[in-house]
Design an enzyme around this catalytic site. Structure first.
Site, PDB file in Angstrom:
ATOM      1  N   CYS A   2      42.058  38.795  40.461  1.00 57.68           N
ATOM      2  CA  CYS A   2      41.525  39.167  41.764  1.00 57.68           C
ATOM      3  C   CYS A   2      42.593  38.990  42.842  1.00 57.68           C
ATOM      4  O   CYS A   2      43.579  38.288  42.665  1.00 57.68           O
ATOM      5  CB  CYS A   2      40.289  38.368  42.137  1.00 57.68           C
ATOM      6  N   ARG A  27      47.605  41.761  39.520  1.00 56.18           N
ATOM      7  CA  ARG A  27      46.748  40.632  39.183  1.00 56.18           C
ATOM      8  C   ARG A  27      45.551  41.048  38.329  1.00 56.18           C
ATOM      9  O   ARG A  27      44.862  40.207  37.775  1.00 56.18           O
ATOM     10  CB  ARG A  27      46.251  39.951  40.461  1.00 56.18           C
ATOM     11  N   TRP A  75      38.127  41.330  39.705  1.00 55.61           N
ATOM     12  CA  TRP A  75      38.169  41.353  38.245  1.00 55.61           C
ATOM     13  C   TRP A  75      36.857  40.733  37.775  1.00 55.61           C
ATOM     14  O   TRP A  75      36.614  39.557  38.005  1.00 55.61           O
ATOM     15  CB  TRP A  75      39.373  40.563  37.746  1.00 55.61           C
ATOM     16  N   ASN A 101      37.989  34.575  45.426  1.00 57.10           N
ATOM     17  CA  ASN A 101      38.633  34.440  44.121  1.00 57.10           C
ATOM     18  C   ASN A 101      38.176  33.134  43.500  1.00 57.10           C
ATOM     19  O   ASN A 101      38.058  32.123  44.196  1.00 57.10           O
ATOM     20  CB  ASN A 101      40.158  34.400  44.247  1.00 57.10           C
ATOM     21  N   GLY A 102      37.939  33.139  42.189  1.00 55.10           N
ATOM     22  CA  GLY A 102      37.520  31.920  41.515  1.00 55.10           C
ATOM     23  C   GLY A 102      36.120  32.045  40.937  1.00 55.10           C
ATOM     24  O   GLY A 102      35.573  33.149  40.812  1.00 55.10           O
ATOM     25  N   GLU A 481      55.870  35.873  20.524  1.00 54.65           N
ATOM     26  CA  GLU A 481      56.023  36.573  21.792  1.00 54.65           C
ATOM     27  C   GLU A 481      56.125  38.082  21.581  1.00 54.65           C
ATOM     28  O   GLU A 481      55.552  38.863  22.346  1.00 54.65           O
ATOM     29  CB  GLU A 481      57.261  36.050  22.536  1.00 54.65           C
ATOM     30  N   LYS A 485      53.586  40.823  23.249  1.00 55.66           N
ATOM     31  CA  LYS A 485      54.043  41.927  24.095  1.00 55.66           C
ATOM     32  C   LYS A 485      53.451  43.250  23.623  1.00 55.66           C
ATOM     33  O   LYS A 485      53.002  44.068  24.427  1.00 55.66           O
ATOM     34  CB  LYS A 485      55.577  42.023  24.083  1.00 55.66           C
ATOM     35  N   GLU A 488      49.399  43.397  24.142  1.00 49.91           N
ATOM     36  CA  GLU A 488      48.840  43.375  25.490  1.00 49.91           C
ATOM     37  C   GLU A 488      49.098  44.660  26.266  1.00 49.91           C
ATOM     38  O   GLU A 488      48.319  45.003  27.163  1.00 49.91           O
ATOM     39  CB  GLU A 488      49.328  42.154  26.272  1.00 49.91           C
ATOM     40  N   HIS A 504      50.132  32.743   1.295  1.00 46.13           N
ATOM     41  CA  HIS A 504      48.917  31.949   1.455  1.00 46.13           C
ATOM     42  C   HIS A 504      47.790  32.756   2.103  1.00 46.13           C
ATOM     43  O   HIS A 504      47.005  32.212   2.878  1.00 46.13           O
ATOM     44  CB  HIS A 504      49.220  30.680   2.263  1.00 46.13           C
ATOM     45  N   LYS A 603      47.767  39.064  35.955  1.00 45.64           N
ATOM     46  CA  LYS A 603      49.055  38.388  35.978  1.00 45.64           C
ATOM     47  C   LYS A 603      48.897  36.879  36.072  1.00 45.64           C
ATOM     48  O   LYS A 603      49.548  36.126  35.372  1.00 45.64           O
ATOM     49  CB  LYS A 603      49.871  38.903  37.162  1.00 45.64           C
TER      50      LYS A 603
END
Length: 608
Positions: A2, A27, A75, A101-102, A481, A485, A488, A504, A603
């Site tokens: 947000c 964001r 969001w 926000n929150g 990583e 990448k 996402e 395994h 973000k």
């Protein structure tokens, strides 16, 4: 997650709000809205989807008169993405407007109380509860009203508030969600992040928890939750608006990939002075370093992957035992922190909710916390006992690249310094490490100069359904990583596995045509990786191998090979990750996806 922007001043507010919100698109959001006081009423306009829809509704803000306003990109958490659920939210008679926000954790009992008092709700959000609660407690005094609400809501929040009866003011308050105030000659601003207001000012105040702000067009006042005035010092943001623009690149992510040589250089070079490492902000004596019994590294997402590298790194060259934790798990697992331990919290934004909670939990348990963060003045930076900044500059793309690389560099510096101070590294090894550290930027640059083959290969595999990354040791850490990448920003299912675990269970997933990305840069584990690659090729996998220059025999085993320069094995992740970043980027581009703003992601994750 947000974004908040607020303005009061001499210029028309709505265009400023919309432009500021556009700088916060990274964001993550699914709807947007603005509230502007036109001299008589507070007018709210909201739209589902991207900001373009809100721009169309308001003619780029030109149709909304007024010099005072607040804006928001939402969001979705409470309630689906929709116009009714978008911010800003009104109280019952539209005399108060709120952006938030929150998460308000106790919104359900508060909502039930208000419904019993006759209040009606038009949205499913927790934020509308705040708007109606402000109405319920309104006394005519905004400060008093906000203070009462603060004492009754639980959770995290950054709030921007307009009161119709107080038309020359904008109010803001925060708890556990970032908020800044910007000041300029033509007006004053609130924002959830610096890029939103950087075009107008670089003079900012960082708001602490449970502080209230009253903005007028020519002044800013600060109060604690008991309405007592407080003094704050202004800070100057060192990077400018140009740094946050694309600069001719198609996407922010590509720009930031290409900025890595400079970012790594900026992080490393000030801390290597002559023939030694000096990290002044560490505030640790040689004796302090020698007395460390254990290190805990905490992070989320890519920062956690940096921590995985850190575990191999520190245990190898300092012989200090290391535990790595996902911040979201650390805070709830009742951790035991040994005496004389060091906690390292890693975060790009310095606002990551779980990492901040883990920091506070560590301090409650008596530990000293070192924060490795990119954003100067962020909450984690302010609350940690010591902070080591990574000089990556603004990172706009949701998928981190240069922040990850500079976090690695920070850990390299720390581990090398600790290894020397603890007597594990002899002079010859220490000097070689300093030399290799200073050469990393140039070697990263050389990889970026040979991107065409990766681009070609990415276009070939843009329609892949499943991709597996395998590696051993530090290559396994880098595989984590690389896999993140890809998934996402391309939405391709991807997993990373320690190559020794293939037998395994994992190898049952390998079938004809499945792409396996195999990392083989660690000399001691190279032959074992060759065996692992043969295991998957014999079962039909197509192998993209990533290895060091000189290992040309890899082409006899793998289907496609990319080479990176050699460095010391402990620093190799900084080079190995670059082709993986480019691979993920070019796959996303080939699929025509929104590289910088992938779906469902933000973000800065400022809520649980």
């Amino acid at each position: 997650m947000c974004g908040i922007v607020g303005y009061i001043g001499e210029e028309q507010a709505a265009p400023i709000l919309l432009k500021g919100l556009s700088k916060l698109e990274y964001r993550g959001y699914d709807s947007a809205g603005v509230a502007v006081f036109d001299g008589k009423d507070i007018e709210v306009v909201k739209a589902k989807g991207r900001l373009d829809a809100l721009r169309d509704l308001t003619n780029d803000g030109k149709n909304l008169d007024g010099f005072i306003g607040i804006g928001h990109t939402r969001w979705a958490t409470h309630g689906e993405p929709s116009v009714p659920n978008a911010h800003p939210h009104y109280n019952k008679d539209r005399s108060i407007a709120v952006v938030h926000n929150g998460i308000i954790e106790n919104y359900i009992p508060l909502k039930e109380k208000l419904i019993k008092k006759g209040y009606k709700f038009v949205s499913e959000t927790d934020t509308e509860v705040v708007a109606q609660l402000l109405d319920y407690y309104y006394t005519g005094n905004p400060l008093e009203t906000i203070s009462k609400v603060m004492h009754r809501v639980q959770g995290s929040y950054a709030l921007g508030i307009l009161f119709k009866e107080h038309p020359g003011k904008v109010y803001a308050v925060r708890k556990d969600s970032p908020l800044i105030v910007g000041v300029s000659e033509t007006g004053n601003y609130i924002a959830s992040d610096v890029p939103a207001i950087l075009e107008h000012t670089r003079n900012v105040y960082y708001i602490e928890n449970r502080e209230i702000v009253e903005l007028k067009s020519d002044s800013v006042s600060f109060f604690n939750e008991d309405m007592e005035p407080i003094e704050k010092e202004i800070s100057v943001v060192e990077w400018d608006a140009v740094s946050a623009e694309k600069g001719g690149y198609e996407h922010f992510m590509l720009k930031e990939i290409y900025e890595q040589p400079k970012a790594v250089l900026d992080t490393i070079s000030p801390r290597i002075k002559g023939d030694k490492i000096e990290i002044e902000e560490l505030n640790m004596s040689s004796e302090d370093i020698k007395n460390i019994k254990r290190i805990y590294i905490i992070g989320c997402g890519s920062a956690y992957h940096v921590g995985v590298v850190g575990k191999y790194l520190f245990e190898d060259i300092t012989r200090i035992p290391v535990e790595i934790d996902l911040a979201s798990e650390f805070r709830y697992r009742k951790p035991i922190i040994e005496k004389d331990s060091m906690v390292i919290v890693i975060s790009q934004s310095g606002e990551t909710a779980d990492s901040l909670a883990a920091l506070r939990e560590s301090q409650k348990l008596g530990a000293k916390v070192l924060a490795i963060v990119n954003v100067v003045g962020s909450t984690i930076a302010r609350e940690a006992d010591n902070v080591m900044y990574t000089w990556a500059g603004p990172e706009i793309a949701v998928a981190t690249t240069k922040a990850y690389s500079t976090q690695l560099s920070a850990l390299y510096l720390l581990a090398t310094l600790f290894g020397k101070e603890r007597g594990v590294l002899e002079d010859e090894a220490y000097n070689e490490m300093l030399k290799e550290l200073t050469e990393l930027p140039e070697k990263i640059q050389s990889i970026l100069g040979d991107k065409e083959r990766i681009q070609w290969f990415a276009s070939k595999y843009a329609n892949a359904k499943d991709v597996f990354f395998i590696g051993r040791g530090m290559d396994y850490a880098t595989s984590l990583e690389g896999s993140l990448k890809l998934k996402e920003i391309s939405y391709i299912h991807s997993e990373a596995y320690a190559a020794g675990e293939l037998k395994h269970g994992t190898i049952s997933l390998i079938e004809d045509g499945v792409l396996v990305v195999a990392l083989a840069t660690q000399p001691e584990l190279y032959e074992k990786m060759i065996s692992n690659i043969k295991e998957v090729t014999t079962r039909g996998a197509y192998v993209f191998a990533l290895t060091c220059q000189g290992n040309f025999a890899m082409e006899d085993t793998a289907n496609f090979t990319v080479y990176v320069p050699k460095t010391l094995p402990c620093f190799q992740p900084s080079l190995t990750v670059i082709p993986l970043q480019l691979f993920g980027y070019y796959v996303s581009v080939a699929k025509g996806l929104d590289v910088d703003k992938p779906r469902n992601l933000a973000k800065s994750v400022t809520v649980e």
